[in-house]
Design a protein around this motif. Structure first.
Motif, PDB file in Angstrom:
ATOM      1  N   GLU A 120       0.811  -1.216   0.000  1.00 50.66           N
ATOM      2  CA  GLU A 120       0.000   0.000   0.000  1.00 50.66           C
ATOM      3  C   GLU A 120       0.847   1.271   0.000  1.00 50.66           C
ATOM      4  O   GLU A 120       0.308   2.376  -0.093  1.00 50.66           O
ATOM      5  CB  GLU A 120      -0.944  -0.002   1.196  1.00 50.66           C
ATOM      6  CG  GLU A 120      -1.987  -1.109   1.123  1.00 50.66           C
ATOM      7  CD  GLU A 120      -2.952  -1.070   2.289  1.00 50.66           C
ATOM      8  OE1 GLU A 120      -4.099  -0.627   2.071  1.00 50.66           O
ATOM      9  OE2 GLU A 120      -2.562  -1.469   3.401  1.00 50.66           O
ATOM     10  N   GLY A 121       2.164   1.121   0.131  1.00 52.04           N
ATOM     11  CA  GLY A 121       3.058   2.273   0.068  1.00 52.04           C
ATOM     12  C   GLY A 121       2.912   3.247   1.211  1.00 52.04           C
ATOM     13  O   GLY A 121       3.171   4.448   1.051  1.00 52.04           O
ATOM     14  N   LEU A 122       2.514   2.749   2.403  1.00 53.68           N
ATOM     15  CA  LEU A 122       2.237   3.637   3.534  1.00 53.68           C
ATOM     16  C   LEU A 122       3.314   3.616   4.619  1.00 53.68           C
ATOM     17  O   LEU A 122       3.246   4.393   5.568  1.00 53.68           O
ATOM     18  CB  LEU A 122       0.885   3.252   4.163  1.00 53.68           C
ATOM     19  CG  LEU A 122      -0.332   3.415   3.250  1.00 53.68           C
ATOM     20  CD1 LEU A 122      -1.586   2.905   3.942  1.00 53.68           C
ATOM     21  CD2 LEU A 122      -0.513   4.863   2.826  1.00 53.68           C
ATOM     22  N   HIS A 123       4.291   2.730   4.492  1.00 48.05           N
ATOM     23  CA  HIS A 123       5.374   2.708   5.463  1.00 48.05           C
ATOM     24  C   HIS A 123       6.127   4.044   5.398  1.00 48.05           C
ATOM     25  O   HIS A 123       6.308   4.603   4.312  1.00 48.05           O
ATOM     26  CB  HIS A 123       6.330   1.547   5.157  1.00 48.05           C
ATOM     27  CG  HIS A 123       7.366   1.323   6.213  1.00 48.05           C
ATOM     28  ND1 HIS A 123       8.492   2.105   6.321  1.00 48.05           N
ATOM     29  CD2 HIS A 123       7.444   0.401   7.217  1.00 48.05           C
ATOM     30  CE1 HIS A 123       9.224   1.682   7.331  1.00 48.05           C
ATOM     31  NE2 HIS A 123       8.615   0.655   7.897  1.00 48.05           N
ATOM     32  N   ILE A 163      -6.229  19.899  -5.785  1.00 41.84           N
ATOM     33  CA  ILE A 163      -6.564  18.637  -5.128  1.00 41.84           C
ATOM     34  C   ILE A 163      -7.466  18.971  -3.948  1.00 41.84           C
ATOM     35  O   ILE A 163      -7.085  19.763  -3.069  1.00 41.84           O
ATOM     36  CB  ILE A 163      -5.306  17.909  -4.619  1.00 41.84           C
ATOM     37  CG1 ILE A 163      -4.357  17.593  -5.780  1.00 41.84           C
ATOM     38  CG2 ILE A 163      -5.680  16.630  -3.879  1.00 41.84           C
ATOM     39  CD1 ILE A 163      -3.002  17.057  -5.326  1.00 41.84           C
ATOM     40  N   ILE A 164      -8.658  18.402  -3.940  1.00 42.67           N
ATOM     41  CA  ILE A 164      -9.585  18.656  -2.834  1.00 42.67           C
ATOM     42  C   ILE A 164      -9.574  17.427  -1.930  1.00 42.67           C
ATOM     43  O   ILE A 164     -10.048  16.354  -2.301  1.00 42.67           O
ATOM     44  CB  ILE A 164     -11.011  18.944  -3.348  1.00 42.67           C
ATOM     45  CG1 ILE A 164     -10.983  20.075  -4.376  1.00 42.67           C
ATOM     46  CG2 ILE A 164     -11.933  19.306  -2.184  1.00 42.67           C
ATOM     47  CD1 ILE A 164     -12.288  20.271  -5.118  1.00 42.67           C
ATOM     48  N   GLY A 165      -9.000  17.602  -0.749  1.00 43.29           N
ATOM     49  CA  GLY A 165      -8.800  16.501   0.185  1.00 43.29           C
ATOM     50  C   GLY A 165      -7.314  16.341   0.457  1.00 43.29           C
ATOM     51  O   GLY A 165      -6.523  16.253  -0.478  1.00 43.29           O
ATOM     52  N   HIS A 166      -6.934  16.317   1.736  1.00 42.88           N
ATOM     53  CA  HIS A 166      -5.512  16.264   2.070  1.00 42.88           C
ATOM     54  C   HIS A 166      -5.175  15.069   2.970  1.00 42.88           C
ATOM     55  O   HIS A 166      -4.373  15.162   3.897  1.00 42.88           O
ATOM     56  CB  HIS A 166      -5.047  17.576   2.714  1.00 42.88           C
ATOM     57  CG  HIS A 166      -5.700  17.910   4.032  1.00 42.88           C
ATOM     58  ND1 HIS A 166      -6.984  17.580   4.344  1.00 42.88           N
ATOM     59  CD2 HIS A 166      -5.213  18.562   5.116  1.00 42.88           C
ATOM     60  CE1 HIS A 166      -7.267  18.021   5.559  1.00 42.88           C
ATOM     61  NE2 HIS A 166      -6.193  18.612   6.057  1.00 42.88           N
ATOM     62  N   SER A 167      -5.775  13.920   2.639  1.00 38.50           N
ATOM     63  CA  SER A 167      -5.521  12.716   3.434  1.00 38.50           C
ATOM     64  C   SER A 167      -4.107  12.198   3.177  1.00 38.50           C
ATOM     65  O   SER A 167      -3.474  12.516   2.161  1.00 38.50           O
ATOM     66  CB  SER A 167      -6.525  11.617   3.085  1.00 38.50           C
ATOM     67  OG  SER A 167      -6.251  11.081   1.805  1.00 38.50           O
ATOM     68  N   SER A 168      -3.641  11.351   4.081  1.00 37.95           N
ATOM     69  CA  SER A 168      -2.283  10.793   3.963  1.00 37.95           C
ATOM     70  C   SER A 168      -2.205   9.683   2.929  1.00 37.95           C
ATOM     71  O   SER A 168      -1.107   9.295   2.526  1.00 37.95           O
ATOM     72  CB  SER A 168      -1.813  10.259   5.321  1.00 37.95           C
ATOM     73  OG  SER A 168      -2.694   9.246   5.784  1.00 37.95           O
ATOM     74  N   ILE A 169      -3.357   9.172   2.463  1.00 38.72           N
ATOM     75  CA  ILE A 169      -3.323   8.096   1.475  1.00 38.72           C
ATOM     76  C   ILE A 169      -3.678   8.575   0.058  1.00 38.72           C
ATOM     77  O   ILE A 169      -3.469   7.845  -0.900  1.00 38.72           O
ATOM     78  CB  ILE A 169      -4.256   6.921   1.868  1.00 38.72           C
ATOM     79  CG1 ILE A 169      -5.707   7.380   1.964  1.00 38.72           C
ATOM     80  CG2 ILE A 169      -3.795   6.278   3.166  1.00 38.72           C
ATOM     81  CD1 ILE A 169      -6.686   6.236   2.176  1.00 38.72           C
ATOM     82  N   VAL A 170      -4.199   9.795  -0.061  1.00 36.72           N
ATOM     83  CA  VAL A 170      -4.539  10.301  -1.396  1.00 36.72           C
ATOM     84  C   VAL A 170      -3.968  11.704  -1.632  1.00 36.72           C
ATOM     85  O   VAL A 170      -3.028  11.884  -2.393  1.00 36.72           O
ATOM     86  CB  VAL A 170      -6.063  10.309  -1.647  1.00 36.72           C
ATOM     87  CG1 VAL A 170      -6.343  10.768  -3.080  1.00 36.72           C
ATOM     88  CG2 VAL A 170      -6.663   8.934  -1.442  1.00 36.72           C
TER      89      VAL A 170
END
Length: 305
Positions: A120-123, A163-170
């Motif tokens: 998932e590329g989240l490390h 970009i609308i939305g500033h989540s750590s996964i998107v």
């Protein structure tokens, strides 16, 4: 005017063809890509997602296993399971299925995972490499969104992107992916729930990415005829008839449909191009998950991809 449709299914199929070829190459080298999904608890929506993952993996020759752990699994026990997968040479990718029970710390858990098995590329190691333009693995939805845009408009130099939305996964990783080129990069602005006058930002943008989980957030008066829109939102809403009445099943519950964050019917009459929901970012996100699995197999075996 009707907008061009940026077809996520078609692009995902192209990636799947490439993945099949790469799986065959790895098999010839004695490497058999394997992905393990860790599910904690018994969430019904997770079961559907896991089954879809299994089918896609089987289609491409990727070995897929679900480790179902009880709702009461402790943080330490979960981390111990991940550590055992880290050291298992026959396992190349690990995915931590959402949602997690309240007592499980997702961020801490990801940090236990071997970076080269983090599909998932989240490390933090993978996430950090995005900032240094040296990433092997990146969050799947962010990757999917970027590749959909570039499939339609490869030249982003000087483009105004919102970009609308500033989540750590998107939102955050997507901004880094878009800014990778030192000389050909667009100008990227990130908007969110506290942004004042969102409409002013979207009207000034050449490209709009939106992923807030708010149905019909982007309306026709917020775009122009040159806008390219990548709709990342996935929302389940009630079906209605032409008079706006909710359609009910025989048991009295409403029929549901899946929509994005854009008023697709009206916005598509004005903008230049748009991704549908479903059929846009969703299929490409799955393709990126599988592509990341192949990358993990290559990284853990020092096999160039």
């Amino acid at each position: 005017m009707t907008a061009d449709v940026i077809d996520g299914v078609k692009l995902a199929n192209n990636y799947r063809d490439d993945i099949k070829q790469e799986v065959a190459r790895l098999n010839n080298d004695g490497i058999f890509p394997a992905l393990v999904a860790l599910q904690i608890g018994d969430d019904p929506s997770s079961k559907i997602y896991l089954e879809n993952q299994r089918k896609k993996c089987e289609e491409l020759g990727i070995n897929y296993t679900v480790w179902s752990l009880s709702e009461s699994t402790t943080q330490k026990a979960l981390e111990d399971h991940i550590k055992s997968l880290n050291t298992n040479p026959s396992i190349h990718g690990i995915i931590l299925q959402q949602p997690l029970p309240a007592h499980i710390d997702g961020i801490q858990t990801i940090q236990v995972m071997a970076p080269n098995k983090d599909v998932e590329g989240l490390h933090p190691q993978n996430y950090g490499k995005l900032f240094y333009e040296d990433h092997n693995l990146a969050p799947c939805t962010a990757l999917a969104s970027e590749k959909l845009l570039r499939s339609y408009e490869p030249n982003l130099k000087g483009k105004e992107i919102v970009i609308i939305g500033h989540s750590s996964i998107v939102g955050k990783p997507l901004s880094m992916l878009l800014l990778h080129s030192k000389k050909e990069a667009p100008t990227v602005r990130i908007c969110h729930i506290s942004t004042k006058d969102l409409k002013a930002h979207t009207l000034a943008a050449d490209v709009i990415f939106v992923g807030c989980g708010v149905p019909n957030l982007i309306k026709a008066d917020m775009v122009h005829k040159g806008s390219i829109i990548i709709d990342i939102g996935i929302n389940r809403v009630d079906k209605t008839d032409e008079q706006g009445q909710v359609l009910l099943k025989p048991n009295g519950k409403p029929y549901k449909k899946t929509v994005g964050d854009v008023d697709y019917e009206e916005v598509s009459k004005i903008c230049k191009a748009i991704t549908p929901v479903p059929g846009g970012v969703g299929p490409m996100t799955v393709a990126m998950l599988l592509n990341n699995t192949i990358k993990c197999a290559c990284l853990t075996n020092n096999s160039i991809k």
